[in-house]
Design an enzyme around this catalytic site. Structure first.
Site, short mmCIF file in Angstrom:
data_model
loop_
_atom_site.label_atom_id
_atom_site.label_comp_id
_atom_site.label_asym_id
_atom_site.label_seq_id
_atom_site.Cartn_x
_atom_site.Cartn_y
_atom_site.Cartn_z
N ASN A 216 0.82 -1.37 -0.03
CA ASN A 216 0.07 0.06 -0.05
C ASN A 216 0.77 1.26 0.28
O ASN A 216 1.74 1.25 0.86
CB ASN A 216 -0.85 -0.03 1.26
CG ASN A 216 -1.76 0.99 1.37
OD1 ASN A 216 -2.78 1.05 0.31
ND2 ASN A 216 -2.12 1.56 2.56
N ASP A 291 -9.13 10.52 -0.13
CA ASP A 291 -9.74 11.81 0.13
C ASP A 291 -9.08 12.83 -0.65
O ASP A 291 -8.19 12.68 -1.08
CB ASP A 291 -9.51 12.23 1.65
CG ASP A 291 -8.25 12.13 2.07
OD1 ASP A 291 -7.28 11.93 1.45
OD2 ASP A 291 -7.95 12.07 3.58
C1 XIL Z 1 -3.43 8.46 9.58
C2 XIL Z 1 -4.74 8.51 10.61
O1 XIL Z 1 -5.76 8.74 9.85
C3 XIL Z 1 -4.61 9.63 11.73
O2 XIL Z 1 -5.60 9.49 12.60
C4 XIL Z 1 -3.12 9.39 12.49
O3 XIL Z 1 -2.88 10.08 13.37
C5 XIL Z 1 -1.92 9.20 11.51
O4 XIL Z 1 -2.39 8.08 10.64
N1 XIL Z 1 -1.37 6.86 5.46
C6 XIL Z 1 -1.82 5.82 5.88
C7 XIL Z 1 -2.75 5.84 7.09
O5 XIL Z 1 -1.51 4.64 5.50
O6 XIL Z 1 -2.44 5.01 8.37
C8 XIL Z 1 -2.55 7.23 7.87
O7 XIL Z 1 -3.76 7.55 8.83
C9 XIL Z 1 -2.75 8.39 6.80
C10 XIL Z 1 -1.62 8.17 5.92
#
Ligand code: XIL
Length: 399
Positions: A216, A291
């Site tokens: 990923n 997003d």
């Molecule tokens: C993010 C979460 O959304 C937050 O709540 C946390 O503080 C940090 O991590 N890539 C990823 C996710 O693979 O695990 C991340 O998630 C966002 C970026």
């Protein structure tokens, strides 16, 4: 093809479409696709439309709408944080499964599939692990054993309950890193060397023969120059190809899909072309963390519609590009948004200088935005011959 054959094909297609559109109708009422959830509409194509779930929001009695929508609108869920190592094993040797178990149970009650996130990542590691490596109390050999144990423990606990695992996350650098030539970056590559990637997939497979195992990453939605030195998509493609050739049990590549309206981004054909190239390696694909954020300029914050509207529209367009590309490629098995409401999105907390937001499908009051209706219409209007049912991907055995 002979005319008669064409007629037969057309008749079958028509019958299928008619069946799809009439089957869910209840007595006397015509089938209205706009009344269906994203999850249900996606499943007409075999596509799982999912969301990351914030467990604090899910359990907040003052915020019931979050739970309702998480349960009703999506066919799949991902743990936004509670399956990360720091959450699961805050103290060495003692696992806290409560929140992760709760999400898995929630998914079961709501007949949702679960994407497991994440087994190996350089962020959100427990303090005892990183400090132990730093002060030399954890040796390289021990670190490798700890990783193997972690993967084995977590994957075994949820064996049979996880559809797709993000086994390795964000292992590759970006062009803005130093050195700018793309390379394997972060804690695991620095301490174990890039061989940890193949190891992680083999350990995960040993613990669950049935889960689909994914690599990923972000910024891999489309190919760039084609040079792995500066094209991250190419770098990841070459890596996945090599892993397959070596018999490593990798089943798919997840493209996170964190986009921003201030960037150039992509069109549907470019993104579909990238998915097709991964598919040609025999890999499943997925959008795993979609997003589309925007700059919260002074005008946006003051409520100036001339500044807000173009951002909402650009956000909708980008959500839709990824959705259409996914629909168009049969190996694209799921489309997961990284939170569904601006009320609970990681964006404002993470991108705060300058401030960014407006990144999800629903606003802070749970009103669906343009983006929501746009991907919904993509799901409704899709069909043969350009959009076909999803391909079947069998978990790969280690070779
Ligand atoms: C993010 C979460 O959304 C937050 O709540 C946390 O503080 C940090 O991590 N890539 C990823 C996710 O693979 O695990 C991340 O998630 C966002 C970026």
């Amino acid at each position: 093809m002979k005319l008669r054959r064409w007629t037969a094909v057309a008749a079958v297609a028509l019958a299928t479409v008619t069946a799809l559109n009439t089957l869910p109708a209840t007595a006397g009422r015509p089938y209205d696709p706009t009344a269906q959830s994203l999850g249900t509409l996606g499943l007409r194509h075999g596509l799982h439309v999912g969301t990351a779930v914030d467990m604090a929001a899910l359990n907040d009695p003052a915020d019931p709408r979050y739970r309702e929508l998480a349960a009703s609108e999506f066919a799949s869920v991902t743990a936004e944080n509670v399956m990360k190592w720091e959450s699961l094993e805050p103290t060495r040797g003692s696992y806290d499964w409560a929140a992760a178990d709760e999400l898995v149970a929630f998914a079961k009650r709501n007949r949702q599939s679960v994407r497991g996130h994440v087994l190996v990542w350089h962020n959100q590691l427990p303090g005892w692990l990183t400090s132990g490596v730093e002060d030399g109390s954890i040796s390289t050999q021990e670190l490798r054993e700890l990783l193997r144990n972690h993967i084995t423990t977590v994957v075994s606990r949820y064996r049979g309950k996880i559809w797709q695992w993000d086994v390795v996350n964000e292992a590759v650098s970006d062009p803005w890193d130093t050195p700018s030539t793309l390379h394997y970056k972060g804690f695991w590559a620095e301490h174990l060397g890039p061989g940890y990637i193949a190891d992680a997939f083999r350990w995960a497979r040993a613990a669950d023969p049935r889960a689909l195992l994914f690599y990923n990453d972000y910024n891999i939605e489309a190919f760039g120059s084609g040079d792995p030195a500066d094209d991250k998509t190419q770098f990841v493609y070459d890596m996945a190809k090599r892993l397959r050739a070596e018999g490593v049990p990798i089943d798919g590549v997840g493209s996170q899909g964190h986009l921003g309206t201030q960037y150039g981004n992509y069109d549907t054909l470019q993104v579909a072309a990238a998915l097709k190239r991964f598919a040609a390696l025999g890999l499943a694909t997925a959008f795993t963390e979609v997003d589309v954020r925007s700059r919260l300029t002074d005008g946006v914050q003051a409520g100036d519609s001339e500044e807000i509207n173009p951002r909402l529209q650009a956000s909708a367009a980008n959500f839709s590009v990824l959705m259409k590309a996914c629909l168009a490629v049969r190996s694209c098995l799921s489309y997961t948004v990284w939170g569904f409401t601006d009320r609970h999105s990681w964006v404002p907390g993470w991108f705060d200088d300058p401030p960014e937001g407006l990144a999800t499908l629903y606003d802070e009051d749970y009103q669906p935005k343009r983006a929501f209706y746009e991907i919904k219409s993509d799901l409704i209007f899709a069909g043969p011959p350009y959009v076909l049912p999803r391909a079947i991907h069998k978990p790969r055995r280690a070779g």
